[in-house]
Design a protein around this motif. Sequence first.
Motif: not given
Length: 254
Positions: A113-121, A167-171, A242-251
């Motif tokens: 997810r990108s930061p909820s507080e939008v900075k930059g362009e 298909a990008t979701k909102a910040p 400060p991009v965030s991540f979760r649930n990372i797995w590989v097969r």
Amino acid sequence: MKISLKSSLIAGSFIIASIPSFAQEQNIDLPPEATEFYEPVPPKIEAGESITTPPSDAKILFDGSDLSAFVNEKDGTEPTWNIEGDVLTVNPGTGGIKTKENFGDMQLHLEWRSPSEVKGEGQGRGNSGVIIMEKYEVQILDSYENETYTNGQAASIYKQSPPLVNATKAPGEWNTYDIIFAAPRFNEDDILLSPAKLTVLHNGVLVQNNYELRGPTEYIGIPNYTAHDEKLPIHIQDHGNPVSFRNIWVRELN
């Protein structure tokens, strides 16, 4: 002599298509803008809700507990990205992270997810990337109402292929990537036998359909294959946001 619009378009397309080949042959220095394009613009769609849990044969790279599967990409030390709950967030300026283990053909899942507080362009807004084999990047970017070159927006194969749709979701909202990767093959003389291929589903929507890469993704210049190991690390990029991540797995796909 009267020239039809169709003929002009065909001639123009031929000239544009011939530029990369000529530039590669002549080894002309190119600015980054030479490999960026803004049209066509992928249509914006609304992705459905999806929750993906790891299958039983997956290797868990990050489940919220620790970063033991990764090292700092600069010096191989322990990463200093921030973990809060089950969420991993880039610590800007500390460098990217890469897996201790090497991978080739794979199915890779991650949520970001990108930061909820939008900075930059443009490229300065919610920028990161997942770089398979440290060479082939699927772009991560806040591409929600954020104009940039289309082969550099979210879910693009960076500087090579824009996504079929945006298909990008909102910040502040979670996005998922499901990536199917086939590594390139080289013969014993280091000659390319088959290129790398990428399929990407963004929030469950097919956005890259078995795309054949022209070489490693490059910020500047024309991509060219150079023989490399059959398996290499997965790199997640620190691009200063400060991009965030979760649930990372590989097969692994053998």
